[in-house]
Design a protein around this motif. Sequence first.
Motif, short mmCIF file in Angstrom:
data_model
loop_
_atom_site.label_atom_id
_atom_site.label_comp_id
_atom_site.label_asym_id
_atom_site.label_seq_id
_atom_site.Cartn_x
_atom_site.Cartn_y
_atom_site.Cartn_z
N VAL A 153 0.85 -1.20 0.00
CA VAL A 153 0.00 0.00 0.00
C VAL A 153 0.88 1.25 0.00
CG1 VAL A 153 -1.65 1.38 1.34
CG2 VAL A 153 -1.99 -1.08 1.10
N GLY A 154 1.91 1.25 0.85
CA GLY A 154 2.81 2.40 0.93
C GLY A 154 3.51 2.68 -0.39
N TYR A 155 4.02 1.63 -1.02
CA TYR A 155 4.69 1.82 -2.30
C TYR A 155 3.70 2.23 -3.39
CZ TYR A 155 9.25 0.40 -0.67
OH TYR A 155 10.45 0.35 0.00
N TYR A 156 2.48 1.72 -3.33
CA TYR A 156 1.45 2.15 -4.28
C TYR A 156 1.18 3.64 -4.10
CZ TYR A 156 -3.08 2.79 -6.49
OH TYR A 156 -4.11 3.27 -7.25
N ARG A 157 0.99 4.06 -2.85
CA ARG A 157 0.72 5.47 -2.56
C ARG A 157 1.88 6.37 -3.00
NH1 ARG A 157 -4.50 5.69 -1.93
NH2 ARG A 157 -5.31 5.09 0.08
N ARG A 184 7.31 -2.10 -7.36
CA ARG A 184 7.66 -2.62 -6.02
C ARG A 184 6.40 -3.08 -5.29
NH1 ARG A 184 10.41 -5.50 -2.78
NH2 ARG A 184 10.87 -4.65 -0.75
N SER A 185 5.33 -2.33 -5.43
CA SER A 185 4.06 -2.70 -4.80
C SER A 185 3.60 -4.06 -5.32
CB SER A 185 3.01 -1.63 -5.08
OG SER A 185 1.78 -1.98 -4.48
N ARG A 186 3.66 -4.25 -6.63
CA ARG A 186 3.24 -5.53 -7.21
C ARG A 186 4.13 -6.67 -6.73
NH1 ARG A 186 2.74 -5.98 -13.59
NH2 ARG A 186 4.86 -5.23 -13.38
N GLN A 187 5.42 -6.42 -6.62
CA GLN A 187 6.35 -7.44 -6.14
C GLN A 187 6.00 -7.87 -4.71
OE1 GLN A 187 10.36 -6.00 -5.30
NE2 GLN A 187 11.19 -7.75 -6.44
N LEU A 188 5.71 -6.90 -3.86
CA LEU A 188 5.34 -7.21 -2.47
C LEU A 188 4.01 -7.95 -2.40
CD1 LEU A 188 6.48 -3.83 -0.95
CD2 LEU A 188 7.42 -6.07 -0.34
N LEU A 189 3.08 -7.58 -3.27
CA LEU A 189 1.80 -8.28 -3.30
C LEU A 189 1.97 -9.73 -3.75
CD1 LEU A 189 -0.35 -5.37 -4.68
CD2 LEU A 189 -0.64 -6.48 -2.45
N ASP A 190 2.87 -9.97 -4.67
CA ASP A 190 3.17 -11.35 -5.08
C ASP A 190 3.68 -12.16 -3.89
OD1 ASP A 190 2.32 -10.99 -7.71
OD2 ASP A 190 4.34 -10.54 -8.46
N GLN A 191 4.54 -11.54 -3.07
CA GLN A 191 5.04 -12.22 -1.87
C GLN A 191 3.90 -12.49 -0.89
OE1 GLN A 191 8.52 -10.38 -0.05
NE2 GLN A 191 9.21 -9.67 -2.05
N LYS A 212 -4.81 -6.02 -8.48
CA LYS A 212 -5.56 -5.63 -9.68
C LYS A 212 -5.48 -4.12 -9.89
CE LYS A 212 -10.12 -5.74 -11.74
NZ LYS A 212 -11.52 -5.62 -11.48
N THR A 213 -5.63 -3.35 -8.80
CA THR A 213 -5.55 -1.89 -8.87
C THR A 213 -4.16 -1.46 -9.33
OG1 THR A 213 -7.20 -1.67 -7.12
CG2 THR A 213 -5.79 0.23 -7.53
N VAL A 214 -3.13 -2.09 -8.79
CA VAL A 214 -1.74 -1.75 -9.16
C VAL A 214 -1.51 -2.05 -10.64
CG1 VAL A 214 0.68 -2.44 -8.82
CG2 VAL A 214 -0.79 -2.04 -6.84
N GLU A 215 -1.96 -3.22 -11.10
CA GLU A 215 -1.75 -3.58 -12.50
C GLU A 215 -2.52 -2.65 -13.44
OE1 GLU A 215 -2.57 -7.79 -12.43
OE2 GLU A 215 -0.48 -8.23 -11.88
#
Length: 167
Positions: free
Chosen positions: A98-102, A108-115, A131-134
């Motif tokens: 969320v922080g990296y998305y913001r 980086r946000s997508r990478q953390l979400l994959d983890q 989905k929002t990040v992509e």
Amino acid sequence: MDVKINQFFESVTNFFGGGDNIPWSTPDVILGCEKEIAEATKDGSEDRTNESIMRLSWALVHSRQPEDVQRGIAMLEASLTNTNSPLQKREKLYLLAVGYYRSGDYARSRQLLDQCLEIAPDWRQALSLKKTVEERITKDGVIGIGITATAVGLIAGGIAAALVRKN
């Protein structure tokens, strides 16, 4: 007709503004969490202090202030190495995402979400944010292509105008 115009402007605003459904926190919430940490520290309760720190991290990464978001990211990254529980690790990874998305670091946000999703593959919050990040990555790509095409068009038009003038 007015409804259609409003829908059009709303869709354009969502396109350029992100249109995500991630909640925002307020400075009052952050201040309350900081006071809670001070009280928990004073009481000497390590569990209560850790819970308060997690609430503060949540509030910071959900803030509208970039410096708060960066502070939340730093707190979460520092605490991630000391996390043994998969559930806590999942929560911290999600908040970091969320922080990296913001902060606009969508890759980086997508990478953390994959983890996150490696730990809990069906976690709806993480799936929704991914989905929002992509979508945001795709939108930024489309905007980038549009800007590039416009720049190329302007340069080509300038060259063509210069050549016509010369003849």
